[in-house]
Design a protein around this motif. Structure first.
Motif, PDB file in Angstrom:
ATOM      1  N   VAL A 111      67.933-100.665   6.748  1.00 30.53           N
ATOM      2  CA  VAL A 111      67.684-101.863   7.541  1.00 30.53           C
ATOM      3  C   VAL A 111      66.647-101.578   8.634  1.00 30.53           C
ATOM      4  O   VAL A 111      66.569-100.450   9.127  1.00 30.53           O
ATOM      5  CB  VAL A 111      69.028-102.326   8.173  1.00 30.53           C
ATOM      6  N   GLY A 113      64.887-100.956  11.985  1.00 34.77           N
ATOM      7  CA  GLY A 113      65.348-100.489  13.284  1.00 34.77           C
ATOM      8  C   GLY A 113      66.235 -99.253  13.235  1.00 34.77           C
ATOM      9  O   GLY A 113      66.528 -98.655  14.267  1.00 34.77           O
ATOM     10  N   VAL A 114      66.659 -98.858  12.042  1.00 31.54           N
ATOM     11  CA  VAL A 114      67.561 -97.705  11.949  1.00 31.54           C
ATOM     12  C   VAL A 114      66.831 -96.371  12.120  1.00 31.54           C
ATOM     13  O   VAL A 114      67.458 -95.334  12.367  1.00 31.54           O
ATOM     14  CB  VAL A 114      68.348 -97.667  10.609  1.00 31.54           C
ATOM     15  N   GLY A 115      65.501 -96.419  11.978  1.00 28.57           N
ATOM     16  CA  GLY A 115      64.730 -95.179  12.102  1.00 28.57           C
ATOM     17  C   GLY A 115      64.141 -94.729  10.772  1.00 28.57           C
ATOM     18  O   GLY A 115      63.851 -93.554  10.569  1.00 28.57           O
ATOM     19  N   LYS A 116      63.925 -95.679   9.901  1.00 26.23           N
ATOM     20  CA  LYS A 116      63.410 -95.376   8.548  1.00 26.23           C
ATOM     21  C   LYS A 116      62.002 -94.776   8.622  1.00 26.23           C
ATOM     22  O   LYS A 116      61.738 -93.720   8.051  1.00 26.23           O
ATOM     23  CB  LYS A 116      63.420 -96.680   7.744  1.00 26.23           C
ATOM     24  N   THR A 117      61.114 -95.481   9.326  1.00 27.40           N
ATOM     25  CA  THR A 117      59.726 -95.012   9.416  1.00 27.40           C
ATOM     26  C   THR A 117      59.652 -93.642  10.087  1.00 27.40           C
ATOM     27  O   THR A 117      58.939 -92.749   9.631  1.00 27.40           O
ATOM     28  CB  THR A 117      58.889 -96.016  10.233  1.00 27.40           C
ATOM     29  N   LYS A 122      58.970 -87.704   9.908  1.00 29.35           N
ATOM     30  CA  LYS A 122      59.528 -86.366  10.143  1.00 29.35           C
ATOM     31  C   LYS A 122      59.625 -85.584   8.828  1.00 29.35           C
ATOM     32  O   LYS A 122      59.363 -84.381   8.785  1.00 29.35           O
ATOM     33  CB  LYS A 122      60.929 -86.478  10.754  1.00 29.35           C
ATOM     34  N   GLN A 149      53.297 -98.776  11.982  1.00 29.64           N
ATOM     35  CA  GLN A 149      54.105 -97.617  12.376  1.00 29.64           C
ATOM     36  C   GLN A 149      53.936 -96.463  11.395  1.00 29.64           C
ATOM     37  O   GLN A 149      53.814 -95.304  11.794  1.00 29.64           O
ATOM     38  CB  GLN A 149      55.592 -98.006  12.408  1.00 29.64           C
ATOM     39  N   THR A 256      70.559 -91.154  11.478  1.00 29.45           N
ATOM     40  CA  THR A 256      69.686 -90.975  12.647  1.00 29.45           C
ATOM     41  C   THR A 256      70.443 -91.171  13.960  1.00 29.45           C
ATOM     42  O   THR A 256      71.597 -91.612  13.971  1.00 29.45           O
ATOM     43  CB  THR A 256      68.546 -92.006  12.635  1.00 29.45           C
ATOM     44  N   LYS A 257      69.745 -90.860  15.034  1.00 29.89           N
ATOM     45  CA  LYS A 257      70.195 -91.146  16.408  1.00 29.89           C
ATOM     46  C   LYS A 257      71.525 -90.480  16.742  1.00 29.89           C
ATOM     47  O   LYS A 257      72.363 -91.043  17.437  1.00 29.89           O
ATOM     48  CB  LYS A 257      70.235 -92.663  16.664  1.00 29.89           C
ATOM     49  N   GLY A 282      69.018 -87.192  12.192  1.00 26.90           N
ATOM     50  CA  GLY A 282      67.978 -87.405  13.201  1.00 26.90           C
ATOM     51  C   GLY A 282      68.559 -87.158  14.572  1.00 26.90           C
ATOM     52  O   GLY A 282      69.629 -87.656  14.908  1.00 26.90           O
ATOM     53  N   VAL A 283      67.864 -86.329  15.350  1.00 25.08           N
ATOM     54  CA  VAL A 283      68.393 -85.970  16.669  1.00 25.08           C
ATOM     55  C   VAL A 283      67.376 -86.218  17.783  1.00 25.08           C
ATOM     56  O   VAL A 283      67.406 -85.568  18.817  1.00 25.08           O
ATOM     57  CB  VAL A 283      68.869 -84.499  16.699  1.00 25.08           C
ATOM     58  N   GLU A 285      63.355 -88.555  18.856  1.00 29.91           N
ATOM     59  CA  GLU A 285      62.231 -89.357  18.403  1.00 29.91           C
ATOM     60  C   GLU A 285      61.017 -88.533  17.974  1.00 29.91           C
ATOM     61  O   GLU A 285      60.075 -89.055  17.410  1.00 29.91           O
ATOM     62  CB  GLU A 285      61.825 -90.333  19.514  1.00 29.91           C
TER      63      GLU A 285
HETATM   64  P1  GDP Z   1      62.579 -98.598  11.223  1.00 29.59           P
HETATM   65  O1  GDP Z   1      62.435-100.043  11.638  1.00 29.59           O
HETATM   66  O2  GDP Z   1      63.865 -98.365  10.514  1.00 29.59           O
HETATM   67  O3  GDP Z   1      61.420 -98.065  10.497  1.00 29.59           O
HETATM   68  O4  GDP Z   1      62.770 -97.804  12.599  1.00 29.59           O
HETATM   69  P2  GDP Z   1      61.767 -96.853  13.391  1.00 29.59           P
HETATM   70  O5  GDP Z   1      61.497 -95.619  12.617  1.00 29.59           O
HETATM   71  O6  GDP Z   1      60.604 -97.639  13.855  1.00 29.59           O
HETATM   72  O7  GDP Z   1      62.696 -96.434  14.615  1.00 29.59           O
HETATM   73  C1  GDP Z   1      63.253 -97.376  15.524  1.00 29.59           C
HETATM   74  C2  GDP Z   1      63.430 -96.701  16.885  1.00 29.59           C
HETATM   75  O8  GDP Z   1      64.405 -95.678  16.787  1.00 29.59           O
HETATM   76  C3  GDP Z   1      62.173 -96.030  17.393  1.00 29.59           C
HETATM   77  O9  GDP Z   1      62.068 -96.234  18.772  1.00 29.59           O
HETATM   78  C4  GDP Z   1      62.398 -94.548  17.075  1.00 29.59           C
HETATM   79  O10 GDP Z   1      61.714 -93.697  17.953  1.00 29.59           O
HETATM   80  C5  GDP Z   1      63.905 -94.440  17.270  1.00 29.59           C
HETATM   81  N1  GDP Z   1      64.499 -93.328  16.499  1.00 29.59           N
HETATM   82  C6  GDP Z   1      64.383 -93.043  15.187  1.00 29.59           C
HETATM   83  N2  GDP Z   1      65.120 -91.957  14.853  1.00 29.59           N
HETATM   84  C7  GDP Z   1      65.721 -91.530  15.993  1.00 29.59           C
HETATM   85  C8  GDP Z   1      66.629 -90.440  16.312  1.00 29.59           C
HETATM   86  O11 GDP Z   1      67.058 -89.639  15.479  1.00 29.59           O
HETATM   87  N3  GDP Z   1      67.022 -90.357  17.626  1.00 29.59           N
HETATM   88  C9  GDP Z   1      66.595 -91.239  18.585  1.00 29.59           C
HETATM   89  N4  GDP Z   1      67.053 -91.083  19.834  1.00 29.59           N
HETATM   90  N5  GDP Z   1      65.773 -92.252  18.311  1.00 29.59           N
HETATM   91  C10 GDP Z   1      65.325 -92.406  17.033  1.00 29.59           C
END
Ligand code: GDP
Length: 304
Positions: A111, A113-117, A122, A149, A256-257, A282-283, A285
């Motif tokens: 979905v 915002g989860v950190g896919k990109t 990475k 992105q 992630t996160k 993921g730990v 950014e």
């Molecule tokens: P996408 O919409 O799923 O592609 O999400 P993005 O890759 O753009 O990431 C969304 C936000 O989450 C960004 O601000 C990233 O920097 C942040 N993010 C992604 N992975 C991590 C992680 O492992 N830890 C933290 N703290 N932030 C993360």
């Protein structure tokens, strides 16, 4: 002051909560088990997996007649490691890229915002450091921001990217990406896909179309479908895992996160409920902030 309290609360670790639950008790009784159940659920392990863990501990109490609370940590660690072992056999569960599958195609789903990109970026960096040739495909054509992105990550990691303009057919981007990867004799292809969940049938159709066109060039692609989940979202992550596993065959997970959250319990619950191995966590950014999942290190961190 309230905010401070809130933050403190959200960062209370599993271990802290556990310690509180057994404070002043010497043996594991029904009350301790009830408290332990609450602690596991509130740590996002999920109800079904929590019940499984509690049942196993009850079995041990019944078998050994007596279980001291001082032993509870050790036994819980063993049970959690055993659950994680059902999906990841080795200590490290890195995606290994077999030399005879070239290019190795990884379709990345999840979905927005989860950190896919970020995870794709990475991973591209890690594979490149291993000396592999990597290509990115921007098949999330629904949002201009997603393409931008991914371009940023391509620049940052100095990896080629195949993209088209926003709104173009994701399957066409995937097709071009694979074609390019074959031409440049790439080792690994990472395909970003759209993360819209509002319509399950559309998601399913879109992902299967992306797969189909890739198979015109690489018959057994994708070799991996990596689902990215945000580990800080608890029940939402479970729900997303349910939806994506229903829409496509997910083969591995990246969570992630996990920095700055005490909620790593999703890792345990999701790998148990869906029987899919967690490969990466993921730990942060930054480009280096992706760790190969190690179940023993994970269990250690959970008990700190
Ligand atoms: P996408 O919409 O799923 O592609 O999400 P993005 O890759 O753009 O990431 C969304 C936000 O989450 C960004 O601000 C990233 O920097 C942040 N993010 C992604 N992975 C991590 C992680 O492992 N830890 C933290 N703290 N932030 C993360």
């Amino acid at each position: 002051e309230n905010l401070d309290k809130g933050l403190e609360k959200s960062k209370t670790s599993f271990f802290d909560k556990m310690s509180k639950a057994v404070a002043g008790k010497s043996k594991v009784d029904d009350e301790v088990l009830d408290d332990l159940e609450d602690v596991l659920v509130s740590s996002d392990v999920g109800v079904a997996t929590t019940i499984k863990i509690i049942n196993r501990i009850e079995d041990r109490v019944a078998r050994d007649k007596y279980l001291g609370t001082d032993e509870l940590n050790k036994i819980l660690r063993e049970e959690i490691a055993a659950l994680l072992s059902e999906t990841s056999s080795g200590e490290y569960s890195e995606l290994d890229i077999p030399a005879d599958k070239r290019p190795y195609v990884i379709m990345v789903v999840g979905v927005n915002g989860v950190g896919k990109t970020t995870t794709i970026g990475k991973l591209a960096h890690q594979f490149k450091k291993q000396g592999k040739k990597v290509v990115l495909g921007a098949a999330d054509t629904f949002r201009a921001a997603a393409i931008d992105q991914l371009q940023i990550w391509a620049d940052r990691t100095d990896v080629p990217i195949i993209k088209q303009k926003m709104g173009s057919d994701p399957a066409s981007v995937a097709f071009e990406t694979i074609k390019h990867a074959v031409q440049m004799d790439a080792d690994v292809v990472l395909i970003d896909t759209a993360g819209r969940l509002h319509n399950k049938v559309n998601l399913m159709k879109e992902l299967s179309k992306v797969k189909r066109v890739m198979q015109k060039t690489v018959a057994d692609a994708p070799h991996e479908v990596l689902l990215v989940l945000d580990g800080s979202t608890g029940q939402n992550a479970f729900e997303q895992a349910k939806q994506f596993t229903a829409a496509t065959e997910v083969t591995s997970l990246a969570v992630t996160k996990l920095d700055g959250t005490a909620k790593g319990g999703v890792v345990i619950g999701i790998s148990d409920q869906f029987k899919i191995p967690v490969k990466y966590i993921g730990v942060g950014e930054g480009v280096e902030d992706l760790q190969v999942f190690n179940k023993f290190e994970f269990v250690d961190s959970f008990f700190k």
